[in-house]
Design a protein around this motif. Structure first.
Motif: not given
Length: 348
Positions: A124-133, A167-174
């Motif tokens: 997996g990786g790091r997910t940074l927020p991009v705030w609408a405000s 889950g939104g920033n991840a990978s798996f072996r098939r």
């Protein structure tokens, strides 16, 4: 074993469900196209939205080998959408990107580096927020960034071994899905309904049990930027999401046992959150904006999540929990339906 002389072959799965994110979906696909390690393919899985399905099919009509548009072949929801993508994937590795996120250029490159160890089954990786405000709400504690689908304070830095990836920033072996099955339905998100989650947690715990010696990693150099809409910057959403997380944790515990299902959460609630409360109180004493709000949000979040977990556990004991299931993901499960309109049968 894969051929070490050839670059890893990634299939990238992006699940989409609404036209309201049209620009975000195109940006997500574009960020995959610009990867320093080009993917084998991008799979756009549309969750029971005929208009979006046809619109995306037309958008990528000239790039069908590079971008394939598929309809969710299972019941409505994110888990089934991901399973549809897994079944159709032709790559040795499957990566997942949210439809309202963009990946940095070396995202897949850092994922690939983790798989040089043959025992690694997920990265997996790091997910940074991009705030609408344009800025983080002053009351919003970083310890709860998982509420908006992002990496939260308390996760260790660098490339580290973890219980589960996000889950939104991840990978798996098939091959991992052949061993453990896919994402469990009945746990994950379903469009704009109550924001349940934890489907990746349940899968990762099940995967570790199905593959002896399995290693799961997070590499914080594999970065994506995830949009946080204005509605999710509000305390009302925060309350709803943390309560739903408690319900989801109860489902995970029902599936894999409370010992494994809550292993990481015990450290989080006993160490990370108390430290966050103390930081907030210190900031309040020093006159810094939002300190008291952050401390209060952490306490409220813990109480609501605990309440959701208690209710979810009670429902499970009474046999009233939603059913969820998974199965082996094989090529035979691959969806036959794409965005191409099918001829209608004549009325009888």
């Amino acid at each position: 074993m894969s051929d070490r002389t050839a670059p890893p072959r990634f299939s990238v799965v992006i699940c989409a469900y609404t036209e309201e994110r049209w620009g975000d979906i195109l940006a997500a696909v574009d960020s995959v196209r610009k990867q320093s390690l080009p993917p084998l393919e991008t799979l756009l899985v549309v969750d029971h939205n005929e208009r979006l399905l046809h619109r995306l099919t037309e958008e990528y009509a000239d790039d069908r080998e590079e971008v394939r548009v598929l309809a969710n072949a299972g019941p409505r929801g994110l888990s089934s959408g991901r399973n549809t993508g897994i079944a159709a994937a032709r790559g040795e590795f499957v990566a997942f990107l949210d439809d309202d996120a963009v990946a940095e250029r070396d995202w897949l490159h850092h994922f690939a580096a983790g798989y040089e160890d043959p025992e690694v089954v997920a990265v997996g990786g790091r997910t940074l927020p991009v705030w609408a405000s344009g800025r983080r709400p002053v009351w919003f504690p970083e310890e709860f960034d998982w509420v908006v689908g992002c990496t939260y304070r308390g996760l260790p830095p660098g490339r580290v071994r973890v219980r589960n990836v996000l889950g939104g920033n991840a990978s798996f072996r098939r091959a991992a899905f052949d061993a453990a099955g896919g994402f469990a339905t009945g746990i994950g998100r379903d469009g704009d309904r109550r924001p349940l989650g934890c489907e990746e947690t349940e899968l990762c715990i099940r995967l570790a049990g199905a593959v002896p010696g399995a290693v799961l990693l997070i590499d914080d150099r594999a970065v994506i930027h995830h949009k946080v809409p204005a509605a999710r910057e509000r305390f009302a959403y925060f309350r709803t999401r943390v309560y739903a997380e408690g319900l989801s944790k109860a489902l995970v515990a029902q599936s894999v046992g409370a010992g494994k299902g809550l292993e990481s959460e015990r450290r989080y609630t006993s160490r990370v959150l108390p430290a966050g409360v103390l930081r907030g109180m210190r900031d309040a004493l020093l006159g810094r904006a939002g300190g008291a709000g952050r401390a209060g949000a952490i306490v409220t979040g813990v109480a609501l999540a605990a309440g959701g977990y208690a209710l979810g556990t009670l429902r499970a004991r009474r046999g009233g929990s939603p059913t969820f299931s998974w199965g082996p993901i094989t090529p035979e499960d691959a969806p036959r339906r794409t965005g191409t309109p099918e001829p209608k049968e004549a009325a009888a």
